[in-house]
Structure formats: structure tokens, C-alpha cells
Design a protein around this motif. Structure first.
Motif, mmCIF file in Angstrom:
data_model
loop_
_atom_site.group_PDB
_atom_site.id
_atom_site.type_symbol
_atom_site.label_atom_id
_atom_site.label_comp_id
_atom_site.label_asym_id
_atom_site.label_seq_id
_atom_site.Cartn_x
_atom_site.Cartn_y
_atom_site.Cartn_z
ATOM 1 N N ASP A 162 0.793 -1.227 0.000
ATOM 2 C CA ASP A 162 0.000 0.000 0.000
ATOM 3 C C ASP A 162 0.829 1.284 0.000
ATOM 4 O O ASP A 162 0.370 2.307 -0.501
ATOM 5 N N LEU A 163 2.002 1.248 0.588
ATOM 6 C CA LEU A 163 2.890 2.413 0.560
ATOM 7 C C LEU A 163 4.282 1.982 0.976
ATOM 8 O O LEU A 163 4.460 0.943 1.612
ATOM 9 N N SER A 164 5.268 2.808 0.598
ATOM 10 C CA SER A 164 6.654 2.588 1.004
ATOM 11 C C SER A 164 7.031 3.618 2.055
ATOM 12 O O SER A 164 6.779 4.810 1.883
ATOM 13 N N ILE A 165 7.645 3.150 3.151
ATOM 14 C CA ILE A 165 8.234 4.046 4.138
ATOM 15 C C ILE A 165 9.747 3.941 3.973
ATOM 16 O O ILE A 165 10.328 2.877 4.151
ATOM 17 N N VAL A 166 10.365 5.053 3.594
ATOM 18 C CA VAL A 166 11.807 5.087 3.324
ATOM 19 C C VAL A 166 12.485 5.850 4.452
ATOM 20 O O VAL A 166 12.104 6.991 4.755
ATOM 21 N N THR A 167 13.498 5.236 5.069
ATOM 22 C CA THR A 167 14.087 5.845 6.247
ATOM 23 C C THR A 167 15.510 5.359 6.436
ATOM 24 O O THR A 167 16.081 4.657 5.589
ATOM 25 N N TYR A 168 16.105 5.689 7.596
ATOM 26 C CA TYR A 168 17.456 5.236 7.938
ATOM 27 C C TYR A 168 17.670 5.471 9.436
ATOM 28 O O TYR A 168 16.910 6.196 10.090
ATOM 29 N N GLY A 169 18.722 4.869 9.987
ATOM 30 C CA GLY A 169 19.081 5.103 11.384
ATOM 31 C C GLY A 169 17.939 4.803 12.341
ATOM 32 O O GLY A 169 17.244 3.793 12.230
ATOM 33 N N MET A 170 17.734 5.705 13.303
ATOM 34 C CA MET A 170 16.683 5.530 14.298
ATOM 35 C C MET A 170 15.307 5.470 13.642
ATOM 36 O O MET A 170 14.368 4.872 14.182
ATOM 37 N N GLY A 171 15.172 6.067 12.474
ATOM 38 C CA GLY A 171 13.896 6.054 11.764
ATOM 39 C C GLY A 171 13.424 4.655 11.426
ATOM 40 O O GLY A 171 12.212 4.419 11.283
ATOM 41 N N LEU A 172 14.354 3.696 11.300
ATOM 42 C CA LEU A 172 13.942 2.333 10.956
ATOM 43 C C LEU A 172 13.104 1.724 12.070
ATOM 44 O O LEU A 172 12.043 1.153 11.818
ATOM 45 N N LYS A 173 13.572 1.831 13.294
ATOM 46 C CA LYS A 173 12.817 1.266 14.420
ATOM 47 C C LYS A 173 11.427 1.890 14.501
ATOM 48 O O LYS A 173 10.423 1.180 14.677
ATOM 49 N N LYS A 174 11.356 3.208 14.368
ATOM 50 C CA LYS A 174 10.064 3.888 14.455
ATOM 51 C C LYS A 174 9.171 3.526 13.272
ATOM 52 O O LYS A 174 7.954 3.369 13.423
ATOM 53 N N SER A 175 9.766 3.365 12.098
ATOM 54 C CA SER A 175 8.979 3.042 10.902
ATOM 55 C C SER A 175 8.424 1.629 10.974
ATOM 56 O O SER A 175 7.281 1.369 10.557
ATOM 57 N N LEU A 176 9.202 0.694 11.500
ATOM 58 C CA LEU A 176 8.706 -0.675 11.649
ATOM 59 C C LEU A 176 7.569 -0.728 12.670
ATOM 60 O O LEU A 176 6.582 -1.443 12.483
ATOM 61 N N ALA A 177 7.684 0.058 13.753
ATOM 62 C CA ALA A 177 6.605 0.128 14.736
ATOM 63 C C ALA A 177 5.355 0.743 14.112
ATOM 64 O O ALA A 177 4.226 0.287 14.359
ATOM 65 N N ALA A 178 5.550 1.782 13.285
ATOM 66 C CA ALA A 178 4.413 2.408 12.597
ATOM 67 C C ALA A 178 3.754 1.420 11.646
ATOM 68 O O ALA A 178 2.513 1.372 11.539
ATOM 69 N N ALA A 179 4.559 0.620 10.953
ATOM 70 C CA ALA A 179 4.008 -0.358 10.007
ATOM 71 C C ALA A 179 3.123 -1.376 10.715
ATOM 72 O O ALA A 179 2.097 -1.811 10.179
ATOM 73 N N GLU A 180 3.516 -1.758 11.935
ATOM 74 C CA GLU A 180 2.693 -2.695 12.704
ATOM 75 C C GLU A 180 1.356 -2.064 13.075
ATOM 76 O O GLU A 180 0.305 -2.716 13.012
#
Length: 329
Positions: free
Chosen positions: A206-224
Motif C-alpha cells: 500500500d505504501l513505502s516508508i523510506v528511512t534510515y538510522g533511528m527512523g527504521l525502528k520507528k517506521s517498523l513500529a508504525a508499520a505494525e
């Protein structure tokens, strides 16, 4: 630790440095408090006792000086690992990094290589106030001649350094301060990682979340959280900020048709802006909604905990941006 193979991000960095020192006698570490104190974030703890003061070198608080020494040592054939306490302080060595390290190979017609690795902590979230909490990796990603890495996982923290030390050109590694205490299993079968490509950590449609560093942990939590709403988010960890892996980003967005970029840097003139521009140039007709960016508020990072939290990108911000793209299109 619950898993016998689990280590912290900090320990991954330490193991990587130790392995580099053991593998190559030309390799040494220098920086502020790296010796007797064991590193500002305890990454080099114990290395002075093991390798001695000729290879673990405490420096004065003089970034322009000791970074310059590291660059000179690299041109002379050594393999220095230079630690700058925080990326804010790297600005004091900007002349050395930008005007010397990044340019010498070019200006010498390839006669000089500059195999220096410069490590530094980046990012906010630990109430260290503005002079210790900013994210300047996007600035360095602007500079030709540098390779810029941002390990977001324990595995990358453990294995990126070996490839960086082997690179004939200067490599900057940005380690997010909040990640040092993160813990994860380390697969003993993995002995090296790619420092050229982004990595997909979660597939989605449905969408791509593109990130790096600390953003990865937050983005994976958001995806859940988004999954609970029936929104299937793909999460891409850039890993390498220069050169950007356009192919992986564009391929993901061409499949999902929407993109949220999570970048702890400020939005104006940021890495997120560069990624947005490249997506418009290469995948404009594949987009079903405008590109969304979740960045830090454009203020110096505050000391007060509640203000710092309000300034930095949070999981709720990523979730809200994603929902707007999917439900509003």
C-alpha cells in the motif's frame, strides 16, 4: 540476555573495531576519550588495555587537528578509525573532511587514496540538548568524494565497519545515540554486509516508508500499527546515504505507488528532499499520492524531554502521514 546470540548495538560497534584492529596492524583508533574513558558511549571500552596507547589514541578536544592527522595517516598508508564524539562537533573539522578527505583523490589525479573512517554519534532523544543532538548526516551526503553510512541494526553496526576500513576512499559512519542500547540476535552465519545497497525490512503493497538510522525502528513500529488498520506498509532502510541506492527506492515505490520519507534531519534542504526529487524525476507517473515527509521540527533540538519528543519524528507522526496518503487518495 534471552538469546545467546544477542548483543547490543554498542557491542556490535566495539566488536567491529576490535576485529579491524586484529585484522590489520595498520589500523588504529583515535579520538576524544576513546582510551582510558572507553569512549563517550563506551564503544571502545577495554581496547586500550588490549591494544595499547599506540593504537588507541586519546586526543585533545581539537577536531580539526586530530581529523587532519587521521587524513594524513590515511594518505601515508595507514587505516585510521577516527571517532568524533558527536556529529555537532564534526563541524569543527569540516575543512578537513570536505576540503581534504573528500577531494585529495580527485585533486591528485588518483595518486593519493584517503582510506580514513570517521565515526560519530548523531541524533536526538537522550536529552543532550542542541549542541549534542542534531542530525547532520544529510549535509555530508551532499559531498562528492565521501561515502556516508547509517547503520540502523545491530548486524550493520557489527559488520559495516570492515567494508568501510577496506574502502580506499573516506567513509563517514553515523551511529544514532538512542540505538547504542538496542539489543538483537546476531546471526553467526553473517560475516559481512553490503555497504552499497538499501535493504527492505518489511514488504508491503500500500505504501513505502523510506528511512534510515533511528527512523527504521520507528517506521517498523508504525508499520505494525498500520497493519491493524489494514494498511500494508513496506519499510526500506537506506543504510547508505551517499551514494543513494535509487534503484531499490524507485522499485519499491513503483509497486506501492505511495511514499513516506522519515528523516530526523530538518526538512528544508534535507536528505528527504533529495529522495523526493529523485522519485519525482524517476517515478512520477507511478505515484498515486503526493510524497509525504516526516522530519524534525525546524528548531534547535530542545533539552526538556517533552519538547525534545515533540521536535523529533515519532511513530504517531509516521502513522498519521501514512494514513493520509492511503485513505485520502
Amino acid at each position: 540476555m534471552s538469546d545467546a546470540n544477542a548483543i547490543t548495538y554498542r557491542e556490535g560497534c566495539r566488536q567491529a573495531i576490535r576485529a579491524a584492529l586484529l585484522a590489520d596492524d595498520r589500523c588504529f583508533v583515535m579520538g576524544e576519550d576513546v582510551g582510558k574513558y572507553g569512549g563517550c558511549y563506551a564503544v571502545t571500552k577495554g581496547l586500550l588495555e588490549e591494544f595499547g596507547p599506540n593504537r588507541i589514541i586519546d586526543t585533545p578536544l581539537a577536531e580539526n587537528g586530530f581529523v587532519g592527522i587521521g587524513i594524513g595517516a590515511a594518505t601515508a598508508g595507514l587505516r585510521p578509525i577516527v571517532e568524533i564524539m558527536t556529529c555537532n562537533f564534526s563541524l569543527l573539522a569540516l575543512d578537513q573532511i570536505v576540503n581534504n578527505a573528500a577531494t585529495l583523490a580527485h585533486m591528485s589525479g588518483g595518486q593519493f587514496a584517503v582510506p580514513v573512517v570517521i565515526r560519530m554519534a548523531t541524533g536526538g532523544g537522550r536529552q543532550l540538548a542542541a549542541q549534542h543532538s542534531h542530525s547532520f548526516e544529510g549535509w555530508y551526503a551532499h559531498i562528492p568524494g565521501l561515502k556516508v553510512l547509517a547503520p540502523a541494526t545491530v548486524e550493520d553496526a557489527r559488520h559495516m565497519l570492515a567494508a568501510a576500513v577496506a574502502d580506499p576512499n573516506p567513509v563517514l559512519i553515523f551511529e544514532h545515540v538512542v540505538l547504542y542500547n538496542e539489543e538483537a540476535p546476531l546471526d553467526p552465519a553473517v560475516t559481512e554486509v553490503d555497504i552499497d545497497k538499501a535493504r527492505c525490512h518489511r514488504t508491503g503493497k500500500d505504501l513505502s516508508i523510506v528511512t534510515y538510522g533511528m527512523g527504521l525502528k520507528k517506521s517498523l513500529a508504525a508499520a505494525e500499527q498500520l497493519a491493524a488498520d489494514g494498511i500494508d506498509a513496506e519499510v526500506i532502510d537506506l543504510r547508505v546515504l551517499r551514494p543513494l541506492d535509487d534503484a531499490t527506492i524507485v522499485e519499491s515505490v513503483r509497486r506501492t505507488h505511495r511514499c513516506v520519507i522519515v528523516d530526523e534531519g530538518w526538512k528544508s534542504g534535507s536528505l528527504s528532499a533529495e529522495i523526493s526529487a529523485r522519485l519525482v524525476e524517476q517515478a512520477f507517473h507511478d505515484l498515486d499520492a503526493p510524497i509525504a515527509r516526516v522530519c524534525s521540527r525546524e528548531v534547535p533540538v530542545p533539552y526538556a524531554a517533552h519538547l525534545e519528543e515533540a521536535t523529533l519524528p515519532q511513530v504517531s507522526d509516521i502513522v498519521a502521514a501514512a494514513r493520509r496518503l492511503v485513505q485520502g487518495s
